[in-house]
Scaffold this active site. Structure first.
Site, PDB file in Angstrom:
ATOM      1  N   CYS A  99       0.864  -1.184   0.000  1.00  0.00           N
ATOM      2  CA  CYS A  99       0.000   0.000   0.000  1.00  0.00           C
ATOM      3  C   CYS A  99       0.896   1.228   0.000  1.00  0.00           C
ATOM      4  O   CYS A  99       1.693   1.424   0.907  1.00  0.00           O
ATOM      5  CB  CYS A  99      -0.888  -0.016   1.240  1.00  0.00           C
ATOM      6  SG  CYS A  99      -1.628   1.573   1.623  1.00  0.00           S
ATOM      7  N   CYS A 103      -3.098   7.586  -1.778  1.00  0.00           N
ATOM      8  CA  CYS A 103      -4.435   7.694  -2.394  1.00  0.00           C
ATOM      9  C   CYS A 103      -5.482   8.275  -1.453  1.00  0.00           C
ATOM     10  O   CYS A 103      -6.434   8.905  -1.913  1.00  0.00           O
ATOM     11  CB  CYS A 103      -4.911   6.337  -2.866  1.00  0.00           C
ATOM     12  SG  CYS A 103      -3.614   5.238  -3.393  1.00  0.00           S
ATOM     13  N   THR A 190      -3.944   5.119   7.283  1.00  0.00           N
ATOM     14  CA  THR A 190      -2.938   4.756   6.293  1.00  0.00           C
ATOM     15  C   THR A 190      -1.988   5.918   6.008  1.00  0.00           C
ATOM     16  O   THR A 190      -2.439   7.020   5.686  1.00  0.00           O
ATOM     17  CB  THR A 190      -3.637   4.325   4.993  1.00  0.00           C
ATOM     18  OG1 THR A 190      -4.427   3.187   5.266  1.00  0.00           O
ATOM     19  CG2 THR A 190      -2.642   3.999   3.894  1.00  0.00           C
ATOM     20  N   GLU A 257      -0.014   1.910   9.075  1.00  0.00           N
ATOM     21  CA  GLU A 257      -1.236   2.423   9.686  1.00  0.00           C
ATOM     22  C   GLU A 257      -0.938   2.862  11.115  1.00  0.00           C
ATOM     23  O   GLU A 257      -0.049   2.287  11.756  1.00  0.00           O
ATOM     24  CB  GLU A 257      -2.347   1.361   9.709  1.00  0.00           C
ATOM     25  CG  GLU A 257      -3.280   1.393   8.509  1.00  0.00           C
ATOM     26  CD  GLU A 257      -2.698   0.717   7.267  1.00  0.00           C
ATOM     27  OE1 GLU A 257      -1.803  -0.142   7.419  1.00  0.00           O
ATOM     28  OE2 GLU A 257      -3.144   1.051   6.153  1.00  0.00           O
ATOM     29  N   HIS A 292     -12.515   5.771  -2.771  1.00  0.00           N
ATOM     30  CA  HIS A 292     -11.518   4.815  -2.283  1.00  0.00           C
ATOM     31  C   HIS A 292     -11.865   3.385  -2.699  1.00  0.00           C
ATOM     32  O   HIS A 292     -10.989   2.535  -2.842  1.00  0.00           O
ATOM     33  CB  HIS A 292     -11.311   4.944  -0.780  1.00  0.00           C
ATOM     34  CG  HIS A 292      -9.898   4.626  -0.382  1.00  0.00           C
ATOM     35  ND1 HIS A 292      -8.808   5.263  -0.930  1.00  0.00           N
ATOM     36  CD2 HIS A 292      -9.383   3.687   0.456  1.00  0.00           C
ATOM     37  CE1 HIS A 292      -7.700   4.737  -0.431  1.00  0.00           C
ATOM     38  NE2 HIS A 292      -8.025   3.776   0.402  1.00  0.00           N
ATOM     39  N   TYR A 296      -9.306   0.741  -4.994  1.00  0.00           N
ATOM     40  CA  TYR A 296      -8.922  -0.649  -4.772  1.00  0.00           C
ATOM     41  C   TYR A 296      -8.941  -1.466  -6.062  1.00  0.00           C
ATOM     42  O   TYR A 296      -8.324  -2.524  -6.130  1.00  0.00           O
ATOM     43  CB  TYR A 296      -9.829  -1.284  -3.709  1.00  0.00           C
ATOM     44  CG  TYR A 296      -9.399  -0.961  -2.292  1.00  0.00           C
ATOM     45  CD1 TYR A 296      -8.866   0.274  -1.968  1.00  0.00           C
ATOM     46  CD2 TYR A 296      -9.527  -1.898  -1.275  1.00  0.00           C
ATOM     47  CE1 TYR A 296      -8.472   0.568  -0.683  1.00  0.00           C
ATOM     48  CE2 TYR A 296      -9.139  -1.621   0.023  1.00  0.00           C
ATOM     49  CZ  TYR A 296      -8.608  -0.382   0.313  1.00  0.00           C
ATOM     50  OH  TYR A 296      -8.212  -0.099   1.595  1.00  0.00           O
ATOM     51  N   CYS A 299      -4.999  -0.353  -7.012  1.00  0.00           N
ATOM     52  CA  CYS A 299      -3.837  -0.734  -6.190  1.00  0.00           C
ATOM     53  C   CYS A 299      -3.772  -2.225  -5.929  1.00  0.00           C
ATOM     54  O   CYS A 299      -2.719  -2.843  -6.055  1.00  0.00           O
ATOM     55  CB  CYS A 299      -3.823   0.052  -4.882  1.00  0.00           C
ATOM     56  SG  CYS A 299      -4.970  -0.529  -3.613  1.00  0.00           S
ATOM     57  N   GLU A 455      -6.760  -5.469   4.622  1.00  0.00           N
ATOM     58  CA  GLU A 455      -7.180  -4.170   4.103  1.00  0.00           C
ATOM     59  C   GLU A 455      -8.158  -4.343   2.940  1.00  0.00           C
ATOM     60  O   GLU A 455      -9.050  -3.528   2.739  1.00  0.00           O
ATOM     61  CB  GLU A 455      -5.963  -3.358   3.654  1.00  0.00           C
ATOM     62  CG  GLU A 455      -6.329  -1.923   3.320  1.00  0.00           C
ATOM     63  CD  GLU A 455      -5.124  -1.086   2.980  1.00  0.00           C
ATOM     64  OE1 GLU A 455      -4.318  -1.520   2.145  1.00  0.00           O
ATOM     65  OE2 GLU A 455      -4.993  -0.004   3.562  1.00  0.00           O
TER      66      GLU A 455
END
Ligand code: SF4
Ligand code: FE
Length: 491
Positions: A99, A103, A190, A257, A292, A296, A299, A455
């Site tokens: 990650c 973003c 994040t 995180e 978001h 996904y 990413c 995640e």
């Protein structure tokens, strides 16, 4: 001005960010072996933007200033921009297998931009212009911003104001002429430690009683009263081992995180984007989550590409790559991964212009995207573990493979024994076999599993949050009408 990865890393040193880990303050967190891989990951979003080969994906022309900016700071101006965002995220996932954190800020920019416009329209407030000014500063300085939404939430059956501890949702504790004072926390944030700024947003839709909780603002990472407690990851202390390399699986990159605590932090008026307009809390949540959920589809697909590649390499090293069953598993992994990509591209292509002028994804399709992400990476990981074999989790340490402690009758060392019994097919070094298996371990159940597995389940909202949106957006009434029309039903 676009920064390089190194300039970004150096810029973090100038901040007085307060970071805690293992019960202590970490002074030099930029070079801390457990934190640094996550910083390297964000640095990649800078370095790729410097590469002319990726300029079209990684940079954009600012709609605010006309200057070239990093796409992570961009307000999407068309469905094409939304598609490029997903492609950029796939690229970054491919280059880091982690990650890359940046973003959340981009998704917050786009959600806050359109929502503040609509709040101002209804209430005559000044939030939108303030936000635009803030974003211009972010674009100009090429900053990383943490988009912070998730509150700790305490008792899930109770509204924010009804919690036994009022701080379980971040809220305004004082309203002053020149700003507000806020208290509370944002959980599992994040990239929060290595962000220059944070944008705080409410986490659920709210009613009048929760007006003090309907708050959105920007604040620097080293604001007075703000600090972070690092969230540990599976196998994280391997990074503290001397000379750690092969056993890490992914030495250079990782996610991050943390719990971000606001212990009575003062926010000046110019950085406040919502303060009490509770009827817009749900709108902001939906938009940020929607963006978001689209993210996904980029990413996780990029990381999936690396997982599929690693499984294929492991099969090759084991001499199993020609087996039809293995080939079919790779096909299945590819099918699942590209299905996620299809969803990311689809919700982008169907994007619509907001009142404020930026573009928003198709909400239904973005939620379908994320719902699939709560499942497919798990299946991809299952197949990767299947192909890799049990050695992925039973292999001795790197130190054993390198040990010259004599253990055999003929003077063989521990290293000799490990290399003898864990030899790969001819022409492949045992070290390379270890490397690919450790990489898979890292991503399937080690430190990077945070980003690829759990995640995928909970990031951008847990599965049930998408199902609520799917129920709302699915237009069941229209589907019923279609059926009745063809079936000749007249009621
Ligand atoms: Fe970006 Fe994916 Fe990390 Fe979210 S989970 S910040 S979309 S890389
Ligand atoms: Fe995430």
């Amino acid at each position: 001005m676009l920064m390089t990865g190194n300039q970004y890393i150096e810029s973090l040193r100038k901040l007085n960010t307060r970071v805690y880990m293992f019960g202590e303050k970490i002074e030099n967190w930029v070079d801390h072996p457990m934190i640094r891989p996550s910083i390297n990951c964000v640095a990649m979003t800078y370095d790729l933007a410097q590469d002319p080969a990726y300029a079209d994906l990684m940079t954009a022309k600012s709609s605010l200033t006309g200057k070239t900016i990093n796409r992570f700071a961009h307000l999407h101006q068309s469905p094409e921009d939304l598609v490029k965002k997903v492609k950029m995220q796939r690229l970054c996932g491919q280059k880091t297998a982690s990650c890359f954190q940046r973003c959340v800020g981009m998704d917050a920019f786009n959600a806050v931009f359109s929502t503040t416009f609509e709040i101002d329209e209804k209430y005559g407030t000044q939030y939108h212009q303030r936000f635009v000014k803030f974003l211009e500063m972010v674009q100009e300085n090429d900053l990383v911003v943490d988009g912070a939404m998730t509150d700790p939430k305490g008792d899930r059956s109770k509204a924010p104001h009804a919690q036994a501890d009022p701080d379980l949702y971040l809220h305004i504790v004082e309203r002053r002429e020149d700003g507000i004072v806020v208290r509370g926390a944002k959980a599992h944030q994040t990239g929060s430690i290595n962000s220059h700024w944070h944008i705080i947003m409410p986490t659920i839709s709210m009613k009048e009683d929760d007006a003090d909780y309907a708050v959105s603002f920007a604040c620097p990472s080293d604001a007075d009263g703000l600090f972070m407690i690092y969230g540990r990851q599976s196998c994280d202390t391997r990074k503290l081992e001397e000379g750690a390399d092969v056993d890490l699986g992914n030495k250079q990159f990782g996610g991050q995180e943390a719990l971000v605590v606001f212990d009575n932090v003062f926010i000046p008026n110019e950085y406040i984007f919502m303060a009490g307009e509770y009827d817009f809390a749900g709108v902001l949540v939906e938009r940020f989550a929607g963006y978001h959920r689209q993210s996904y589809g980029g990413c996780k697909v990029g990381v999936g590409d690396v997982v599929i590649g690693a499984a294929a390499v492991a099969a090759e090293y084991n001499g199993a790559d020609k087996a039809s069953a293995v080939k079919d598993k790779i096909i299945e992994m590819t099918h699942l991964n590209e299905t996620l990509y299809c969803c990311g591209i689809a919700c982008s292509s169907e994007g619509q212009k907001t009142k404020a002028g930026n573009y928003q994804i198709d909400m239904l399709l973005a939620n379908i995207c994320k719902q699939n992400v709560t499942r497919f990476p798990y299946e991809i990981v299952r197949l990767a573990e299947d192909i890799a074999g049990g050695l992925m989790v039973t292999m001795p340490s790197e130190k054993d493979f390198k040990s010259d402690t004599v253990v055999g009758r003929n003077g063989e060392t521990i290293g000799d024994m490990c290399n003898k019994f864990f030899a790969a097919r001819e022409g492949v070094s045992t070290e390379n076999r270890m490397r690919i298996l450790r990489f898979l371990e890292n991503i399937c159940l080690g430190a990077s599993a945070v980003g690829y597995r759990t995640e995928s389940m909970h990031g951008a909202g847990s599965p049930q949050a998408q199902r609520i949106m799917i129920a709302r957006q699915g237009n069941l009434q229209q589907k019923k009408e279609l059926a009745k029309a063809i079936a000749g039903i007249k009621e």
